[in-house]
Design a protein around this motif. Structure first.
Motif, PDB file in Angstrom:
ATOM      1  N   ALA A   1       1.604   2.332  -1.682  1.00  0.00           N
ATOM      2  CA  ALA A   1       0.705   1.946  -0.918  1.00  0.00           C
ATOM      3  C   ALA A   1       1.722   0.658  -0.252  1.00  0.00           C
ATOM      4  CB  ALA A   1      -0.728   1.419  -1.594  1.00  0.00           C
ATOM      5  N   ASP A   2       2.383  -0.250  -1.281  1.00  0.00           N
ATOM      6  CA  ASP A   2       2.818  -1.450  -1.118  1.00  0.00           C
ATOM      7  C   ASP A   2       3.979  -1.382  -0.120  1.00  0.00           C
ATOM      8  OD1 ASP A   2       1.268  -3.119  -2.728  1.00  0.00           O
ATOM      9  OD2 ASP A   2       2.751  -3.555  -4.265  1.00  0.00           O
ATOM     10  N   GLU A   3       4.758   0.103  -0.244  1.00  0.00           N
ATOM     11  CA  GLU A   3       6.005   0.348   0.125  1.00  0.00           C
ATOM     12  C   GLU A   3       5.539   0.969   1.813  1.00  0.00           C
ATOM     13  OE1 GLU A   3       9.902   1.347   1.262  1.00  0.00           O
ATOM     14  OE2 GLU A   3       8.763   0.533  -0.094  1.00  0.00           O
ATOM     15  N   GLN A   4       4.559   1.660   2.441  1.00  0.00           N
ATOM     16  CA  GLN A   4       4.061   1.909   3.454  1.00  0.00           C
ATOM     17  C   GLN A   4       2.833   1.267   4.262  1.00  0.00           C
ATOM     18  OE1 GLN A   4       3.887   5.835   4.676  1.00  0.00           O
ATOM     19  NE2 GLN A   4       5.896   6.423   2.782  1.00  0.00           N
ATOM     20  N   GLY A   5       2.149  -0.346   3.106  1.00  0.00           N
ATOM     21  CA  GLY A   5       1.301  -1.237   4.200  1.00  0.00           C
ATOM     22  C   GLY A   5       0.220  -0.264   4.331  1.00  0.00           C
ATOM     23  N   LEU A   6       0.016   0.375   3.178  1.00  0.00           N
ATOM     24  CA  LEU A   6      -1.353   1.679   3.369  1.00  0.00           C
ATOM     25  C   LEU A   6      -2.592   0.302   2.290  1.00  0.00           C
ATOM     26  CD1 LEU A   6      -0.149   5.271   3.238  1.00  0.00           C
ATOM     27  CD2 LEU A   6      -0.838   3.318   5.376  1.00  0.00           C
ATOM     28  N   ASP A   7      -3.299   0.742   2.330  1.00  0.00           N
ATOM     29  CA  ASP A   7      -5.377   0.900   1.776  1.00  0.00           C
ATOM     30  C   ASP A   7      -4.921   2.065   0.952  1.00  0.00           C
ATOM     31  OD1 ASP A   7      -5.825  -2.171   2.356  1.00  0.00           O
ATOM     32  OD2 ASP A   7      -6.784  -1.767   3.748  1.00  0.00           O
TER      33      ASP A   7
ATOM     34  N   ASP B   1       5.328  10.376   6.950  1.00  0.00           N
ATOM     35  CA  ASP B   1       4.632   8.379   7.827  1.00  0.00           C
ATOM     36  C   ASP B   1       3.729   9.271   7.333  1.00  0.00           C
ATOM     37  OD1 ASP B   1       4.136   6.945   9.590  1.00  0.00           O
ATOM     38  OD2 ASP B   1       4.807   8.274  11.442  1.00  0.00           O
TER      39      ASP B   1
END
Length: 230
Positions: free
Chosen positions: A67-73, A47
């Protein structure tokens, strides 16, 4: 705080064993892109609160699927770029690799005033990496209670190995010099800038309280390298 120190995916310079440390650097090979695409699955149980990458192209390409998978910049920071090769840049001979690694691991051993020929010294290299780690720790401290306590840094082989040997209390210089970190390999450490760091695992292998010498070695460009003198 839990840090995931992730080496970037394979590059053309890795295949040629070049000391390729300058910005912006090469992209990824087809295998490197597949390695990057596999990272989200490999880290599915993590996480992650924040994701950092260096200013070199290869780390940003590696970080993108995660980043795409975890919704992060992806937070781009120069401090976690590769250790500068200086005058050794783009050499692929054994003498250059040995000089580079000898100098870099001397920093881990405490000789931080030593300078890479035409490049940075250990104070500069370790301080810039420390600064990004400190920034990540501060951002976690400012977060809401119960928020994730894990940060991922997509960096470079020599930078990760040298910083871990310098900062993790249970990783000796010999261990870091003799244990390779393959492309998209992960070193997991736990602790804080204030209390210090303990390595939990190195490329999937549990790190004991005090590390012992291993049997495999690799220089920063991926070539087998027996002992220190990416």
């Amino acid at each position: 705080m839990r840090l995931l120190l992730i080496r970037h995916g394979q590059t053309p310079s890795n295949l040629g064993h070049f000391l390729d440390t300058a910005r912006p650097g090469p992209g990824l090979t087809d295998l490197g892109l597949r390695q990057a695409a596999a990272l989200p699955g490999a880290l599915a149980g993590e996480d992650i609160a924040a994701l950092y990458a260096s200013t070199l192209t290869r780390t940003q390409l590696t970080a993108a699927p995660l980043a795409d998978e975890q919704g992060l910049d992806v937070l781009i920071r120069d401090g976690i770029r590769e250790l500068s090769a200086g005058d050794l840049e783009m050499r692929a001979d054994e003498a250059a690799a040995r000089q580079y690694l000898t100098t870099a691991f001397a920093w881990s051993a405490g000789d931080t005033a030593r300078r890479m020929p035409g490049g940075e010294n250990g104070v500069e290299a370790l301080s810039r990496f420390d600064a990004v780690v400190a920034e990540a720790a501060s951002s976690l401290a400012a977060g809401a209670p119960g928020a994730p306590r894990t940060v991922a840094l997509v960096s470079h082989g020599a930078a990760i190995r040298v910083w871990t040997a310098a900062r993790a209390r249970n990783v000796t210089v010999a261990f870091a010099a003799e244990h390779r970190l393959d492309n998209t390999g992960v070193v997991v450490v736990e602790g804080s800038p204030g209390t210090g760091w303990t390595a939990l695992s190195w490329a999937g292998t549990v790190v004991p309280p005090i590390t012992a010498n291993g049997s495999e070695g690799a220089g920063p460009a991926g070539r087998a390298f027996p002992t220190p003198g990416s």
